[in-house]
Design an enzyme around this catalytic site. Sequence first.
Site, PDB file in Angstrom:
ATOM      1  N   GLU A 219      -5.329  -4.401 -16.747  1.00 10.45           N
ATOM      2  CA  GLU A 219      -5.813  -3.408 -15.781  1.00 10.45           C
ATOM      3  C   GLU A 219      -6.001  -2.051 -16.471  1.00 10.45           C
ATOM      4  O   GLU A 219      -7.019  -1.379 -16.285  1.00 10.45           O
ATOM      5  CB  GLU A 219      -4.811  -3.301 -14.625  1.00 10.45           C
ATOM      6  CG  GLU A 219      -5.359  -2.605 -13.402  1.00 10.45           C
ATOM      7  CD  GLU A 219      -4.354  -2.583 -12.256  1.00 10.45           C
ATOM      8  OE1 GLU A 219      -3.270  -3.189 -12.390  1.00 10.45           O
ATOM      9  OE2 GLU A 219      -4.659  -1.948 -11.236  1.00 10.45           O
ATOM     10  N   GLY A 248      -2.115   1.614  -5.137  1.00 11.06           N
ATOM     11  CA  GLY A 248      -1.102   1.657  -4.099  1.00 11.06           C
ATOM     12  C   GLY A 248       0.211   1.068  -4.591  1.00 11.06           C
ATOM     13  O   GLY A 248       1.291   1.500  -4.192  1.00 11.06           O
ATOM     14  N   ALA A 249       0.116   0.073  -5.496  1.00  7.14           N
ATOM     15  CA  ALA A 249       1.329  -0.619  -5.933  1.00  7.14           C
ATOM     16  C   ALA A 249       1.653  -0.438  -7.413  1.00  7.14           C
ATOM     17  O   ALA A 249       2.771  -0.717  -7.828  1.00  7.14           O
ATOM     18  CB  ALA A 249       1.220  -2.108  -5.606  1.00  7.14           C
ATOM     19  N   SER A 250       0.679  -0.011  -8.222  1.00  6.24           N
ATOM     20  CA  SER A 250       1.013   0.253  -9.632  1.00  6.24           C
ATOM     21  C   SER A 250       0.138   1.368 -10.176  1.00  6.24           C
ATOM     22  O   SER A 250      -0.854   1.771  -9.546  1.00  6.24           O
ATOM     23  CB  SER A 250       0.864  -1.013 -10.477  1.00  6.24           C
ATOM     24  OG  SER A 250      -0.489  -1.314 -10.698  1.00  6.24           O
ATOM     25  N   THR A 251       0.530   1.878 -11.329  1.00  6.80           N
ATOM     26  CA  THR A 251      -0.239   2.949 -11.967  1.00  6.80           C
ATOM     27  C   THR A 251      -0.305   2.672 -13.462  1.00  6.80           C
ATOM     28  O   THR A 251       0.641   2.094 -14.028  1.00  6.80           O
ATOM     29  CB  THR A 251       0.371   4.333 -11.649  1.00  6.80           C
ATOM     30  OG1 THR A 251      -0.510   5.342 -12.129  1.00  6.80           O
ATOM     31  CG2 THR A 251       1.739   4.548 -12.290  1.00  6.80           C
ATOM     32  N   GLN A 252      -1.422   3.046 -14.082  1.00 10.08           N
ATOM     33  CA  GLN A 252      -1.620   2.764 -15.508  1.00 10.08           C
ATOM     34  C   GLN A 252      -1.957   4.033 -16.286  1.00 10.08           C
ATOM     35  O   GLN A 252      -2.680   4.897 -15.778  1.00 10.08           O
ATOM     36  CB  GLN A 252      -2.789   1.776 -15.722  1.00 10.08           C
ATOM     37  CG  GLN A 252      -2.532   0.363 -15.259  1.00 10.08           C
ATOM     38  CD  GLN A 252      -2.614   0.195 -13.756  1.00 10.08           C
ATOM     39  OE1 GLN A 252      -3.447   0.811 -13.108  1.00 10.08           O
ATOM     40  NE2 GLN A 252      -1.732  -0.607 -13.193  1.00 10.08           N
TER      41      GLN A 252
HETATM   42  O1  LIG Z   1      -9.850   7.782   0.801  1.00 13.76           O
HETATM   43  C1  LIG Z   1      -8.712   7.596   0.396  1.00 13.76           C
HETATM   44  N1  LIG Z   1      -7.755   8.550   0.493  1.00 13.76           N
HETATM   45  C2  LIG Z   1      -6.494   8.382   0.026  1.00 13.76           C
HETATM   46  N2  LIG Z   1      -6.101   7.288  -0.583  1.00 13.76           N
HETATM   47  C3  LIG Z   1      -7.001   6.303  -0.705  1.00 13.76           C
HETATM   48  C4  LIG Z   1      -8.332   6.385  -0.247  1.00 13.76           C
HETATM   49  N3  LIG Z   1      -8.975   5.224  -0.555  1.00 13.76           N
HETATM   50  C5  LIG Z   1      -8.079   4.460  -1.177  1.00 13.76           C
HETATM   51  N4  LIG Z   1      -6.897   5.102  -1.253  1.00 13.76           N
HETATM   52  C6  LIG Z   1      -5.638   4.628  -1.850  1.00 13.76           C
HETATM   53  O2  LIG Z   1      -5.898   4.250  -3.189  1.00 13.76           O
HETATM   54  C7  LIG Z   1      -4.959   3.240  -3.520  1.00 13.76           C
HETATM   55  C8  LIG Z   1      -5.767   2.084  -4.066  1.00 13.76           C
HETATM   56  O3  LIG Z   1      -4.889   1.148  -4.548  1.00 13.76           O
HETATM   57  P1  LIG Z   1      -5.267  -0.360  -4.746  1.00 13.76           P
HETATM   58  O4  LIG Z   1      -5.518  -1.010  -3.449  1.00 13.76           O
HETATM   59  O5  LIG Z   1      -6.357  -0.424  -5.730  1.00 13.76           O
HETATM   60  O6  LIG Z   1      -3.922  -0.924  -5.286  1.00 13.76           O
HETATM   61  P2  LIG Z   1      -3.450  -1.448  -6.720  1.00 13.76           P
HETATM   62  O7  LIG Z   1      -4.406  -0.910  -7.722  1.00 13.76           O
HETATM   63  O8  LIG Z   1      -2.073  -0.895  -6.904  1.00 13.76           O
HETATM   64  O9  LIG Z   1      -3.476  -2.925  -6.596  1.00 13.76           O
HETATM   65  C9  LIG Z   1      -4.190   2.890  -2.281  1.00 13.76           C
HETATM   66  O10 LIG Z   1      -2.971   3.590  -2.282  1.00 13.76           O
HETATM   67  C10 LIG Z   1      -5.080   3.425  -1.165  1.00 13.76           C
HETATM   68  O11 LIG Z   1      -4.338   3.798  -0.041  1.00 13.76           O
HETATM   69 CA   LIG Z   2      -6.532  -0.474  -8.051  1.00 10.55          CA
END
Ligand SMILES: O=c1[nH]cnc2c1ncn2[C@@H]1O[C@H](COP(=O)(O)OP(=O)(O)O)[C@@H](O)[C@H]1O
Ligand SMILES: [Ca+2]
Length: 542
Positions: A219, A248-252
């Site tokens: 990722e 939402g669940a991880s950061t890189q």
């Molecule tokens: O318009 C927005 N405002 C604030 N946060 C957003 C918006 N659109 C997406 N997000 C946030 O961005 C993040 C996207 O994370 P994702 O679903 O890709 O998770 P992951 O990469 O950890 O699997 C989530 O926390 C979601 O709530």
């Molecule tokens: Ca993501």
Amino acid sequence: MPKTEASAPGRICMQLTRAHGTASGSKGSHYKGIPLSLALSDTGGNTHMPDVKVKNPWHRPVVIVLVAFIAVGIITMVSISVVQHKPLPQKYKYGIVLDAGSSHTSVFIYQWPAEKENNTGMVQQLHTCNVKGKGISSYSANPNGAGTSLQECMDEAKQKIPAHRHSETPVYLGATAGMRLLKMEDDPASEKVLVSVERSLKTYPFSYQGARILSGQEEGAFGWITVNYLNENLRKPTGTLGALDLGGASTQITFVPQQEIESYDNSIDFRLYGNDYQLYTHSFLCYGKDQVLKLSMGEKLRSTPDKTHHIELKDPCFHPGYNLSKTVQSVFDTPCMQTVNMQNETFTHVGTGNWVQCQESIRKVFNTSHCPYSSCSFNGVFLPSVDGNFGAFSAFYFVMDFLNLTNDSFDKTKQKLMTYCSTPWKKIVENHPRIKEKYLSEYCFAGTYILTLLEDGYKFTPENWNDIKFIKKIGDSDAGWTLGYMLNLTNMIPAEDPDTPLMPHGGYVTFMLLFSLLIVVLLLMAYMYFRRSTRSGQKDIV
Ligand SMILES: O=c1[nH]cnc2c1ncn2[C@@H]1O[C@H](COP(=O)(O)OP(=O)(O)O)[C@@H](O)[C@H]1O
Ligand SMILES: [Ca+2]
């Protein structure tokens, strides 16, 4: 694997063979290959010179036809070459990547000119579609729903991509931290969800290439490839851009460090377009903004002394006046932390809007007590010192853009966040009537988490704060791992630099035309010169 013709641009190697031959016809030298002295030899001592009338050889029809043939030949050659190399009407190829994130799934459609797929910056995002509902990991109790949820966006993809390209268009689904967590929690359930999305994607006329869970390193690395591909950094000797992705669940965090990478797990080697890269990358599972909010609220609930009565959780990361009843389950429904036994199923979440206290509470989720390397971010993870410019995308961008903090100095960012967090909830709602209250209520927390992660976690300082560029798109394409993933799987980034034509098409055509004209002119000049010489030769002879 999709059919990807590695069609390196055709390169014409013209070999200009030099004609060896002596310019004959000069006065008193050779005539028709026979020395003139012999051709005009004395016949039996007769002193009478015969009246030899030599016909100009250039006037012979055969020579004229020959010259005409050469001229026509050159013109034909040039015409064929021009037609051969004329850019054909642009043909595009397409690829589809589904980003199955923890919070939601997005479908990305990419397109690129068919004959230029090995060039940087050629692949562009044509369209995106946000799947309605939550991420696929939320379908653990109803796996079939995961596949069904993709239908609307996949139908849209069918409309966007020309029908004759459908069968050769690869489709990839990559799932990230939400599915990583589900796999940890309930492996069979995560398998069922993957089978469901696979079954759904296979019903489409595209070339299905697989649905899988990406590792955190993938990722990070593919996000880095995406931003550097789009910035066209990869074929230049200039520096690269580090990549910061917040989900939402991880950061890189991924970048080319100046110092040695001390831990094997954090190192990735690439050879792209003839250049070697050694990347540092780390993915923090459970440190996406939604999971950290749970960690931080869980920590507050855990430290509440009296768990027997209804808890009023005072939260400095939420606005004053914010007051909402939540279930305990909604905080602890994650494998990222252990459940706390509480008497009540619900608690009241009450905002106090105090930025300094909010940051203090967030700092508690970073364990900085041990570091087995020369330097660490947190939780004992090696981190070399951050260097160069960084692109910060996904939630880094959404949050900082909402808070209007994408262009401020470090101190100004802090100051604006303090003011924002202390703004009453009522006013916030009034100011943003169209934004979903769940998102809206979490921006103070999310902004503070971003600042704390970047400063305390990754050790950015007020001095290099502005090296971080908060970006959503580069050109028409979103920054994120999906493009890099597709480029890698379709072999569109070669290890070696592909050959480029010697000159651009226009230049090549002009060169060929001028060059052939030059040859024709030279031939004409030679003809004139030779005619003149043979005439004066005749005069001498006569
Ligand atoms: O318009 C927005 N405002 C604030 N946060 C957003 C918006 N659109 C997406 N997000 C946030 O961005 C993040 C996207 O994370 P994702 O679903 O890709 O998770 P992951 O990469 O950890 O699997 C989530 O926390 C979601 O709530
Ligand atoms: Ca993501």
